[in-house]
Structures are given as structure tokens and as C-alpha cells.
Design an enzyme around this catalytic site. Structure first.
Site, PDB file in Angstrom:
ATOM      1  N   HIS A  64       0.019  12.777 -15.210  1.00  0.00           N
ATOM      2  CA  HIS A  64       0.747  11.714 -14.493  1.00  0.00           C
ATOM      3  C   HIS A  64       1.276  10.686 -15.492  1.00  0.00           C
ATOM      4  O   HIS A  64       0.592   9.726 -15.834  1.00  0.00           O
ATOM      5  CB  HIS A  64      -0.200  11.041 -13.488  1.00  0.00           C
ATOM      6  CG  HIS A  64       0.480  10.121 -12.531  1.00  0.00           C
ATOM      7  ND1 HIS A  64       0.657  10.418 -11.198  1.00  0.00           N
ATOM      8  CD2 HIS A  64       1.037   8.905 -12.707  1.00  0.00           C
ATOM      9  CE1 HIS A  64       1.272   9.418 -10.593  1.00  0.00           C
ATOM     10  NE2 HIS A  64       1.514   8.483 -11.493  1.00  0.00           N
ATOM     11  N   GLY A  72      10.492  -0.879 -12.422  1.00  0.00           N
ATOM     12  CA  GLY A  72      10.965  -2.254 -12.514  1.00  0.00           C
ATOM     13  C   GLY A  72      11.058  -2.896 -11.148  1.00  0.00           C
ATOM     14  O   GLY A  72      12.152  -3.153 -10.632  1.00  0.00           O
ATOM     15  N   GLU A  73       9.908  -3.180 -10.545  1.00  0.00           N
ATOM     16  CA  GLU A  73       9.880  -3.653  -9.162  1.00  0.00           C
ATOM     17  C   GLU A  73      10.046  -5.164  -9.041  1.00  0.00           C
ATOM     18  O   GLU A  73       9.901  -5.718  -7.953  1.00  0.00           O
ATOM     19  CB  GLU A  73       8.599  -3.173  -8.484  1.00  0.00           C
ATOM     20  CG  GLU A  73       8.556  -1.649  -8.377  1.00  0.00           C
ATOM     21  CD  GLU A  73       7.296  -1.151  -7.702  1.00  0.00           C
ATOM     22  OE1 GLU A  73       6.803  -1.844  -6.795  1.00  0.00           O
ATOM     23  OE2 GLU A  73       6.809  -0.072  -8.083  1.00  0.00           O
ATOM     24  N   TYR A 133       8.175   8.825  -4.319  1.00  0.00           N
ATOM     25  CA  TYR A 133       7.404   8.243  -3.222  1.00  0.00           C
ATOM     26  C   TYR A 133       7.890   8.719  -1.858  1.00  0.00           C
ATOM     27  O   TYR A 133       7.137   8.791  -0.901  1.00  0.00           O
ATOM     28  CB  TYR A 133       7.519   6.717  -3.270  1.00  0.00           C
ATOM     29  CG  TYR A 133       6.614   6.023  -4.266  1.00  0.00           C
ATOM     30  CD1 TYR A 133       5.955   6.725  -5.275  1.00  0.00           C
ATOM     31  CD2 TYR A 133       6.413   4.650  -4.196  1.00  0.00           C
ATOM     32  CE1 TYR A 133       5.144   6.072  -6.170  1.00  0.00           C
ATOM     33  CE2 TYR A 133       5.599   3.984  -5.098  1.00  0.00           C
ATOM     34  CZ  TYR A 133       4.963   4.697  -6.079  1.00  0.00           C
ATOM     35  OH  TYR A 133       4.150   4.039  -6.968  1.00  0.00           O
ATOM     36  N   ARG A 166       5.327   0.645   0.016  1.00  0.00           N
ATOM     37  CA  ARG A 166       6.520   1.352  -0.465  1.00  0.00           C
ATOM     38  C   ARG A 166       6.594   2.773   0.078  1.00  0.00           C
ATOM     39  O   ARG A 166       7.563   3.486  -0.187  1.00  0.00           O
ATOM     40  CB  ARG A 166       6.502   1.374  -1.993  1.00  0.00           C
ATOM     41  CG  ARG A 166       6.558  -0.003  -2.628  1.00  0.00           C
ATOM     42  CD  ARG A 166       6.124   0.029  -4.081  1.00  0.00           C
ATOM     43  NE  ARG A 166       4.705   0.362  -4.191  1.00  0.00           N
ATOM     44  CZ  ARG A 166       4.055   0.463  -5.352  1.00  0.00           C
ATOM     45  NH1 ARG A 166       4.708   0.274  -6.492  1.00  0.00           N
ATOM     46  NH2 ARG A 166       2.772   0.752  -5.370  1.00  0.00           N
ATOM     47  N   HIS A 198       0.356   9.726  -4.444  1.00  0.00           N
ATOM     48  CA  HIS A 198       0.103   8.352  -4.874  1.00  0.00           C
ATOM     49  C   HIS A 198      -0.603   7.652  -3.714  1.00  0.00           C
ATOM     50  O   HIS A 198      -0.023   7.494  -2.630  1.00  0.00           O
ATOM     51  CB  HIS A 198       1.433   7.658  -5.199  1.00  0.00           C
ATOM     52  CG  HIS A 198       1.372   6.159  -5.185  1.00  0.00           C
ATOM     53  ND1 HIS A 198       1.385   5.408  -6.335  1.00  0.00           N
ATOM     54  CD2 HIS A 198       1.313   5.267  -4.149  1.00  0.00           C
ATOM     55  CE1 HIS A 198       1.336   4.126  -6.016  1.00  0.00           C
ATOM     56  NE2 HIS A 198       1.290   4.003  -4.696  1.00  0.00           N
ATOM     57  N   HIS A 229      -4.880   7.675  -8.261  1.00  0.00           N
ATOM     58  CA  HIS A 229      -5.139   6.228  -8.115  1.00  0.00           C
ATOM     59  C   HIS A 229      -6.318   5.975  -7.165  1.00  0.00           C
ATOM     60  O   HIS A 229      -6.357   4.934  -6.492  1.00  0.00           O
ATOM     61  CB  HIS A 229      -3.900   5.473  -7.613  1.00  0.00           C
ATOM     62  CG  HIS A 229      -2.634   5.807  -8.308  1.00  0.00           C
ATOM     63  ND1 HIS A 229      -2.547   6.012  -9.670  1.00  0.00           N
ATOM     64  CD2 HIS A 229      -1.366   5.993  -7.826  1.00  0.00           C
ATOM     65  CE1 HIS A 229      -1.295   6.296  -9.994  1.00  0.00           C
ATOM     66  NE2 HIS A 229      -0.564   6.307  -8.905  1.00  0.00           N
ATOM     67  N   ARG A 232      -8.933   2.499  -6.786  1.00  0.00           N
ATOM     68  CA  ARG A 232      -8.520   1.143  -6.403  1.00  0.00           C
ATOM     69  C   ARG A 232      -9.665   0.326  -5.809  1.00  0.00           C
ATOM     70  O   ARG A 232      -9.788  -0.870  -6.085  1.00  0.00           O
ATOM     71  CB  ARG A 232      -7.372   1.202  -5.391  1.00  0.00           C
ATOM     72  CG  ARG A 232      -6.079   1.772  -5.963  1.00  0.00           C
ATOM     73  CD  ARG A 232      -4.958   1.656  -4.953  1.00  0.00           C
ATOM     74  NE  ARG A 232      -3.757   2.369  -5.351  1.00  0.00           N
ATOM     75  CZ  ARG A 232      -2.815   1.889  -6.151  1.00  0.00           C
ATOM     76  NH1 ARG A 232      -2.947   0.673  -6.653  1.00  0.00           N
ATOM     77  NH2 ARG A 232      -1.749   2.613  -6.453  1.00  0.00           N
ATOM     78  N   ASP A 281      -1.125   7.395 -16.182  1.00  0.00           N
ATOM     79  CA  ASP A 281      -0.161   6.685 -15.337  1.00  0.00           C
ATOM     80  C   ASP A 281       0.743   5.811 -16.208  1.00  0.00           C
ATOM     81  O   ASP A 281       1.137   4.715 -15.833  1.00  0.00           O
ATOM     82  CB  ASP A 281      -0.884   5.839 -14.285  1.00  0.00           C
ATOM     83  CG  ASP A 281       0.047   5.277 -13.213  1.00  0.00           C
ATOM     84  OD1 ASP A 281       1.160   5.819 -13.056  1.00  0.00           O
ATOM     85  OD2 ASP A 281      -0.326   4.276 -12.563  1.00  0.00           O
TER      86      ASP A 281
END
Length: 382
Positions: A64, A72-73, A133, A166, A198, A229, A232, A281
Site C-alpha cells: 500500500h 492533497g485534501e 475510494y 469520503r 480503506h 488501516h 485506528r 501507506d
């Protein structure tokens, strides 16, 4: 081309003890005693690496990486640049899987495929996930299945977002259709055909995956799912452990630099280490974070070394169905790391027998620098 690695303590990743390894045309030709005099007598040119006081293990597999950079959010100026060959090999990574994320508009599947091809030309093994996504996924051809069947580098579908603001919150039917399409593409092309998820910070965590597995309308094998991920929260990690008991592999990323904490939690709560992988990541933080986190765990003796190395070698090779990767065995690709025992520092990196790092220094460089006067040195704040 012959390369002989001598006097190293070999982890394949299981511990084999001191062994010699002979690479023949980029593959493992022999493990064990090698008669150097016999090689000299028949006039063969042998590149010899002395691995005294070092361990020798398979090259790392990173499932990954955002090879085209982060999306670039926080605006266009926060997009991160492409990840380069030198960053990857100096992290001990010899096989990489590129992925898109939330941005499948400016970061394109065609661009990601070109990046994977470029890395292959430079000596690495590189693959990519088809999609991003969104559901239905953004593919190169008309579907993920076609991508897998007709594009060698495409290994599965992903990274599909769930439990995230998202995410498009696909229905169970939509998810099942995608998972089956990826699986059938894998069967028809001889690839893994897994779907890489994700998992965001949302309250539903992996409930949609659990519901899909529980639904009698669909015949979904848990091994077709590969969520990442999962570190978390503790609740999410417990859910991930439950999924591994059903047959899933799950993945931890190292972006928060807390791998030791989550490995401890995973083991203490009965997680099967054979079902766990670790990825970089890499996007805002580089691939080096993966090696640094593994180094911290190795020096802190968080896990027995064979099990720790398995998280980035054989386990990842198993979930991605990479038969010639992740293990030191006869016929496997000559992807090898020589690591100093005392400091757990990279000394040599070989990718299919080609030296990428030699005596701790980069032994290759990006081909686009040939004939260029550009000087590129970007250093982040951390």
C-alpha cells in the site's frame, strides 16, 4: 550472473542459521554450503557479499503506497510529489503495490500504471490496485476484471473506502458485485483477485464487510477481502481480529508511527500473526517510516524476529499470491536484505539480484536524472 552471500544469519523468514545463498540470474539457486573454489575453477564471475554479523532476509513487500503522491485534501498545494525509486529501496522494499485514494481525477489509473512500469524498468517489482475510494471503481479498461485479465501489473481492486466521510457508502450488493468481479478476474488471470478496503474512522467500522459475509444471498469467501488501516482504534482492531478468525488478512499502516503498540494489542487479544501484514501507506510520510518502525520493534524485541519479518514478507506474499516473493527458497526471486545485527541497519539491498543499496549507500538512481542538471532535495518538517 552469480551473486554469493556468505556468513549471514539467514531468516527465510524462519530462522535457518548461518547459511550461504547463491543467486543465479536473479533467483535463489542454492541455500547452504557453496564451493567457491569449484566456481573459480570453471571460470565463473561471482559477486561475493560478506554478511558477517548481519542477518539476511527476504526483501520487504509493501502492499500500500501512494506512488503518485497524496491527494492533497487541503487544496492543490498540499498534493505530495511522486514517490521515487531511491525512497523505496532505501526502506528495504523490493516489491511495491501502488494505490490511488480519494483523488481519481488528477491522480489517474493510467498514471499509476505508468509509474509501476517505470519502477519495473528500474529493477523493482511493482503492481497496482485498480480503482480508488469510489464505487464503482475507476478502472483503466471497462472493469476491474478486465484490468486484471489484460494488465499484468494490476493485482486486485482497491483501495475502496468504507466507514469514511469520503466513502460513497456502497450497498452490500454493490460491494459484493465488486468483490466477486475482482475475484473472478483473479481466477481467470492467475492472480490474487482480492479487494483492498480503506477502513476509515466512521462508527460503522467494518460492519458492511461483516454483513456481506453473513448475507446468505452472496457466496463471499473472507479471504477475498483485505482491509487496511485497522489500527485506528481498539474497537476497530478487535473487529479486525474477528475477521482474521474468519479467514481474512488485515493490514496495519505505520503513518502514526505506533506499530509496536498495535502489534502488542493484536497479540494480546489473540490475533493470528499469519493473517497480519504491515504497510507504509506512504504519501505524506515516506516509505522509510516502514523500515524505521520495524527497526524499533526488532530492537525492542516486540516479537520473535521470524514473526516480525513475516509481517512484511511471507504474509504479504500469501495474501497477494506472489509465489516467488517473501521467502528465501530455491527458485524464489533474489530479493534480499542484508541487515546489521547490532543496529538493525540496512547494509545491502538486492532486487532480483541487482544491487540497489551497497554498504549502506544507494547503488542506483532514478533514470530520469540521466543527462539532467536538476537537483531535487525535498525535506519534510518531521
Amino acid at each position: 550472473m552469480l551473486t554469493l552471500i556468505e556468513n549471514g544469519d539467514v531468516y527465510a523468514p524462519e530462522h535457518l542459521g548461518e547459511q550461504s545463498i547463491l543467486l543465479v540470474d536473479g533467483k535463489v539457486g542454492r541455500i547452504g554450503e557453496v564451493d567457491r573454489d569449484a566456481l573459480d575453477r570453471i571460470g565463473l564471475d561471482v559477486d561475493v557479499i560478506d554478511a558477517s554479523d548481519c542477518i539476511v532476509c527476504p526483501g520487504f513487500i509493501d502492499p500500500h503506497e501512494h506512488l503518485l503522491g497524496g491527494s492533497g485534501e487541503e487544496g492543490f498545494a498540499t498534493q505530495t510529489p511522486e514517490i521515487q525509486l531511491s525512497e523505496i529501496v532505501t526502506a528495504g522494499i523490493t516489491t511495491v503495490v501502488g494505490t490511488l485514494g480519494v483523488d481519481t481525477t488528477m491522480k489517474t489509473m493510467a498514471g499509476l500504471l505508468a509509474k509501476a512500469k517505470a519502477l519495473r524498468e528500474e529493477g523493482l517489482t511493482a503492481y497496482l490496485w485498480s480503482g480508488g475510494y469510489n464505487v464503482p471503481p475507476t478502472s483503466i479498461m471497462s472493469s476491474v476484471r478486465e484490468d486484471m485479465m489484460f494488465i499484468d501489473e494490476v493485482i486486485g481492486a482497491g483501495e475502496v473506502a468504507i466507514a469514511d466521510e469520503r466513502a460513497m457508502e456502497p450497498s452490500i450488493r454493490e460491494l459484493a458485485k465488486l468483490v466477486v468481479d475482482a475475484r473472478m478476474g483473479g481466477k481467470l488471470s492467475g492472480k490474487a483477485g482480492v479487494t483492498h478496503f480503506h477502513v476509515g474512522p466512521g462508527k460503522r467500522r467494518m460492519k458492511c464487510l461483516e454483513d456481506m459475509l453473513d448475507c446468505e444471498q452472496f457466496e463471499i469467501d473472507p479471504c477475498w477481502l483485505y482491509p487496511t488501516h485497522v489500527e485506528r482504534t481498539e474497537a476497530l482492531m478487535r473487529d479486525a481480529i474477528a475477521l482474521t478468525r474468519r479467514g481474512c488478512h488485515v493490514d496495519i499502516d505505520v503513518q502514526e508511527e505506533d506499530l509496536a503498540r498495535w502489534l502488542t494489542f493484536y497479540v494480546e487479544h489473540g490475533g493470528d500473526l499469519a493473517k497480519l501484514t504491515v504497510s507504509s501507506d506512504a504519501s505524506k510520510k515516506g516509505p522509510s517510516t516502514l523500515f524505521e518502525q520495524l527497526r524499533n520493534c526488532a530492537r525492542g524485541h516486540r516479537l520473535p524476529l521470524p514473526e516480525l519479518l513475516g509481517l512484511v514478507t511471507c504474509n504479504t506474499a500469501d495474501v497477494l499470491a506472489l509465489d516467488q516473493k517473501g521467502r528465501i527458497q530455491y527458485g524464489a526471486h533474489g530479493d534480499l536484505l542484508v541487515i546489521d545485527k547490532g543496529e538493525f541497519r540496512l547494509v545491502h539491498v538486492l532486487a532480483r539480484g541487482k544491487r540497489m543499496v551497497h554498504d549502506g549507500e544507494l547503488a542506483t538512481r532514478e533514470r530520469f536524472l540521466e543527462g539532467s542538471n536538476r537537483q531535487i532535495a525535498l525535506v519534510g518538517d518531521e
